[in-house]
Write an enzyme that holds these catalytic residues in place. Structure first.
Site, mmCIF file in Angstrom:
data_model
loop_
_atom_site.group_PDB
_atom_site.id
_atom_site.type_symbol
_atom_site.label_atom_id
_atom_site.label_comp_id
_atom_site.label_asym_id
_atom_site.label_seq_id
_atom_site.Cartn_x
_atom_site.Cartn_y
_atom_site.Cartn_z
ATOM 1 C CB CYS A 37 -0.974 0.002 1.161
ATOM 2 S SG CYS A 37 -0.219 -0.421 2.711
ATOM 3 C CB CYS A 107 -0.056 -2.943 8.849
ATOM 4 S SG CYS A 107 -1.061 -2.226 7.551
#
Lengths: 136, 221
Positions: A37, A107
């Site tokens: 991302c 993440c």
């Protein structure tokens, strides 16, 4: 997507945002980016050279809420650990603590990578593997 | 690139021709009726499958075909031909838009060769850029926080990224040539893989520049 309360808490009140002087030999800096991302995460540790204990940690992350929360949590987990103990931190601990959904697991992986990068930067700066004197 | 034997078989007059040229033509060489258009842009524009192309020739072909396919010419024709003309016009316009732009053109060829590309997310941070991207984000944060002092620095960063874009375009151009010169499929695929990587970085940097522009404009607004 709904964030968990813990993610929101870290997102709204991120712990340990900031930076240390990366030229300081007692500081290890990890800078990593997420393929998924475009997040960019910087995580720094301040290590006591006598004990090998991480006395402080700071981060700055540009990215989604989960990336910010993951790195914020990571800095909390790091404090008080020796760098050897810190190397054992797994992204799954972050996933569990923050209740990250599957699409946000990367993440936590990024945060783990940042920890490892910061430690190896510290080690590289200090020549040999840091003293393991303070094995708890 | 395919040399499979194709034949022309006119739906209207029923004539055959084994010549490849006839098979590739939009019009029947015997009765001049419009044939089913090829959805393959290269084939539609009668271009060899190269990544480097002659822009001017492409433009000429586009104008010429626009005239040949103009709806006015088909108003009173057979319904099937009329439909072909609409289809062909759509392919003509889409194909021209794609082929005239090096990035879109490369993406088209990549996709045709089974690569995943396009508008979907591909914000992968090029590792060699991490530091720079981090600094840029810091500056954008300061700007958002109302610190106009960073504007000159942002302008400089923007110039650096624009220069990177330029050198990426040069790189892309060179890789186009090596793709076109590849002797075998292996070399061609390797080249396409390299091109995909270059496009990836290009898109990433383009997005950064756009973000800087957006922030600077909203600041000035």
């Amino acid at each position: 997507m709904a964030y968990s309360d813990k993610v929101l808490d870290h997102y709204n009140n991120p712990r340990n945002v900031g930076s240390f002087d990366k030229k300081d030999p007692g500081i290890g800096t990890g800078l990593v980016g997420a393929p998924e991302c475009g997040d960019v995460m910087k995580l720094q540790i301040k290590v006591n050279s006598d004990t090998g204990v991480i006395e402080d940690a700071k981060f700055k992350t540009f990215g989604c809420g989960s990336a910010i929360a993951s790195s914020s949590l990571a800095t909390e987990m790091l404090k008080g650990k020796t760098i050897d103990q810190a190397l054992d931190i797994k992204n799954t601990e972050i996933v569990n603590e923050l209740a990250l959904p599957p699409v946000k697991i990367h993440c936590s992986v990024l945060a783990e990578d940042a920890i490892k990068a910061a430690i190896s930067d510290y080690k590289a700066k200090n020549g040999a593997p840091a003293p393991a004197a303070a094995k708890a | 690139m395919s040399h499979s034997k194709e034949e022309h078989h006119c739906w209207n007059c029923g004539e055959h021709s084994a010549s490849e040229r006839a098979a590739r033509s939009l019009f029947c060489q015997f009765c001049n009726t419009l044939q089913a258009p090829s959805p393959d842009y290269y084939r539609f524009f009668s271009l060899p499958k190269t990544l480097a192309i002659d822009d001017e020739a492409l433009q000429q072909t586009f104008y010429q075909m626009s005239r040949l396919l103009h709806p006015d010419r088909y108003g009173r024709r057979h319904e099937r031909e009329r439909n072909y003309s609409l289809e062909a016009t759509a392919i003509l316009n889409d194909g021209y838009r794609v082929l005239k732009d090096p990035v879109r053109r490369a993406e088209y060829v990549l996709r045709e060769n089974g690569f995943q590309v396009g508008e979907q997310r591909s914000n992968e941070v090029p590792p060699e850029l991490l530091e720079e991207v981090f600094e840029l984000n810091m500056m954008l944060d300061e700007l958002k926080a109302g610190d106009d002092d960073v504007i000159p620095q942002l302008d400089e960063a923007r110039d650096r990224f624009l220069a990177m874009l330029d050198s990426i375009d040069t790189e892309l151009d060179e890789e186009f040539r090596s793709h076109d010169a590849a002797d075998d499929d292996g070399a061609r695929m390797a080249s396409l893989t390299a091109i995909r990587g270059i496009l990836h970085r290009r898109r990433y940097i383009r997005n950064l520049i756009d973000e800087v522009d957006r922030q600077l404009t909203s600041r000035n607004a």
